[in-house]
Scaffold this motif. Structure first.
Motif, short mmCIF file in Angstrom:
data_model
loop_
_atom_site.label_atom_id
_atom_site.label_comp_id
_atom_site.label_asym_id
_atom_site.label_seq_id
_atom_site.Cartn_x
_atom_site.Cartn_y
_atom_site.Cartn_z
N GLU A 79 6.92 22.25 57.77
CA GLU A 79 5.61 22.82 57.48
C GLU A 79 5.00 23.50 58.69
O GLU A 79 4.32 24.51 58.57
CB GLU A 79 4.68 21.72 56.95
CG GLU A 79 3.33 22.24 56.47
CD GLU A 79 2.52 21.16 55.77
OE1 GLU A 79 1.28 21.23 55.84
OE2 GLU A 79 3.13 20.26 55.17
N GLN A 89 -0.27 29.62 50.95
CA GLN A 89 -0.35 30.24 49.63
C GLN A 89 -1.41 31.34 49.62
O GLN A 89 -1.23 32.39 48.99
CB GLN A 89 -0.68 29.18 48.57
CG GLN A 89 0.43 28.16 48.35
CD GLN A 89 0.07 27.14 47.28
OE1 GLN A 89 -0.69 27.44 46.36
NE2 GLN A 89 0.62 25.94 47.40
N ILE A 90 -2.50 31.11 50.34
CA ILE A 90 -3.56 32.12 50.43
C ILE A 90 -3.04 33.37 51.14
O ILE A 90 -3.28 34.50 50.71
CB ILE A 90 -4.78 31.55 51.17
CG1 ILE A 90 -5.34 30.33 50.42
CG2 ILE A 90 -5.86 32.61 51.34
CD1 ILE A 90 -6.42 29.59 51.18
N GLU A 150 7.04 25.96 45.34
CA GLU A 150 6.02 24.95 45.07
C GLU A 150 5.72 24.08 46.29
O GLU A 150 4.68 23.41 46.36
CB GLU A 150 6.44 24.06 43.89
CG GLU A 150 7.53 23.04 44.18
CD GLU A 150 8.94 23.62 44.16
OE1 GLU A 150 9.90 22.87 44.37
OE2 GLU A 150 9.07 24.84 43.93
N PRO A 154 2.67 25.08 51.73
CA PRO A 154 1.33 24.51 51.98
C PRO A 154 0.23 25.43 51.45
O PRO A 154 0.39 26.65 51.42
CB PRO A 154 1.27 24.40 53.51
CG PRO A 154 2.70 24.39 53.95
CD PRO A 154 3.44 25.25 52.97
N MET A 155 -0.88 24.84 51.04
CA MET A 155 -1.97 25.59 50.43
C MET A 155 -2.49 26.74 51.31
O MET A 155 -2.71 27.85 50.80
CB MET A 155 -3.11 24.64 50.07
CG MET A 155 -4.18 25.25 49.19
SD MET A 155 -3.59 25.70 47.53
CE MET A 155 -3.45 24.07 46.77
N GLY A 195 -4.23 21.49 40.46
CA GLY A 195 -4.83 21.88 41.73
C GLY A 195 -3.90 21.77 42.92
O GLY A 195 -4.33 21.90 44.07
N VAL A 196 -2.61 21.54 42.67
CA VAL A 196 -1.63 21.41 43.75
C VAL A 196 -1.11 22.79 44.17
O VAL A 196 -0.75 22.99 45.33
CB VAL A 196 -0.46 20.51 43.31
CG1 VAL A 196 0.58 20.38 44.42
CG2 VAL A 196 -0.97 19.14 42.90
N PHE A 197 -1.09 23.71 43.23
CA PHE A 197 -0.63 25.08 43.51
C PHE A 197 -1.73 26.04 43.06
O PHE A 197 -2.33 25.85 41.99
CB PHE A 197 0.67 25.37 42.74
CG PHE A 197 1.40 26.59 43.20
CD1 PHE A 197 2.28 26.53 44.26
CD2 PHE A 197 1.21 27.82 42.57
CE1 PHE A 197 2.97 27.66 44.69
CE2 PHE A 197 1.88 28.95 42.99
CZ PHE A 197 2.76 28.87 44.06
N ARG A 198 -2.00 27.05 43.87
CA ARG A 198 -3.09 27.98 43.56
C ARG A 198 -2.84 28.71 42.24
O ARG A 198 -1.77 29.32 42.06
CB ARG A 198 -3.27 28.99 44.68
CG ARG A 198 -3.87 28.42 45.96
CD ARG A 198 -4.15 29.54 46.95
NE ARG A 198 -5.15 30.47 46.43
CZ ARG A 198 -6.45 30.37 46.69
NH1 ARG A 198 -6.91 29.38 47.43
NH2 ARG A 198 -7.28 31.27 46.20
N SER A 253 -0.54 24.15 39.02
CA SER A 253 -1.79 24.89 39.21
C SER A 253 -2.93 24.23 38.45
O SER A 253 -4.07 24.19 38.93
CB SER A 253 -1.62 26.35 38.76
OG SER A 253 -1.42 26.44 37.36
#
Length: 249
Positions: free
Chosen positions: A6, A53-54, A46, A49-50, A95-98, A92
């Motif tokens: 990560e 993802q952004i 998947e 990290p969040m 709330g784990v994946f955007r 999604s």
């Protein structure tokens, strides 16, 4: 994505400038920039990290990427193909994946069922992996007979295509004895995986069978083939329940 730690994945994908963090001695071009005017494949998306993802969403929306430690935005033209072993819609919703990234990625969806649901493909895929392994190790490609092909289709393949590919490599290296491993359901735990000790025992048994087959049960020749002492060979044969008479022609 899942194979990259990560703390390194951001640098791997987006690149960094010299001095961006400890150990960053020189500029590094990320995978996204390298894929400019091409295609980038992201496996196990998947696990991303969040925060990343952004950043990936920005790449998809604006076709722009910014290296770590840089204020300069690079324009890129890249197509993203993402693979996942999980249900991204469910992730999604949890709330784990955007959700916005999920819908942005979900342009063309291709569902590939596991091997256990398309067993008619197993012999063809196995032959394909055997050809690759034979070329890699400079070995002969031995075709499967009908009985061996049937044995493969009766296996559940909890490890899916990776398990099939690994078996094909062992088949090329050790011969048909490698296929005996698909019968040893007792060697697998509830998750379909085996411990290191179990894997080593399985490999040792296959190596013994392969050498004994090649040497037609000759203890002397098998000792030379494996590079071990006579007592060691007998001890290992006893451990695995092998009798030299079974291998004599």
């Amino acid at each position: 994505c899942g194979a990259v730690p990560e703390n390194l994945i951001e640098s791997e994908l987006f690149g960094h400038e010299a001095g961006a963090f400890t150990g960053a001695e020189k500029r590094r071009i990320g995978k996204i920039e390298h894929a400019h005017q091409g295609t980038l494949f992201l496996d196990e998306v998947e696990s991303m990290p969040m925060p990343l993802q952004i950043k990936l969403l920005r790449v998809l929306e604006e076709q722009k990427v910014e290296r770590l430690g840089s204020n300069h935005v690079q324009q890129v033209d890249v197509r993203i193909i993402a693979a996942t072993k999980s249900n991204l819609k469910t992730l999604s919703d949890e709330g784990v994946f955007r959700a916005d990234l999920y819908y942005r990625l979900n342009v063309v969806k291709v569902d590939i069922p596991p091997l256990r649901e398309r067993k008619e493909d197993i012999p063809t895929l196995f032959h394909h992996f055997v050809l690759i392994a034979a070329a890699r190790y400079d070995r002969e490609s031995i075709p499967l007979n009908a009985g061996q092909a049937t044995k493969l289709t009766h296996h559940d393949w909890p490890g899916n295509v990776r398990e099939l590919r690994n078996l094909a490599e062992r088949y090329v290296l050790l011969g048909p004895a490698a296929l005996d491993e698909t019968d040893t359901a007792q060697d697998t735990n509830v998750n379909g995986r085996r411990t290191l000790a179990e894997l080593m025992d399985g490999f040792e048994r296959l190596a013994l069978i392969s050498a004994l087959n090649a040497c037609h049960g000759s203890i002397k020749d098998t000792m030379v083939e494996l590079g071990i002492a006579r007592k060691t060979l007998y001890d290992k044969m006893k451990k695995h329940g092998l009798d030299k008479a079974e291998f004599k022609e």
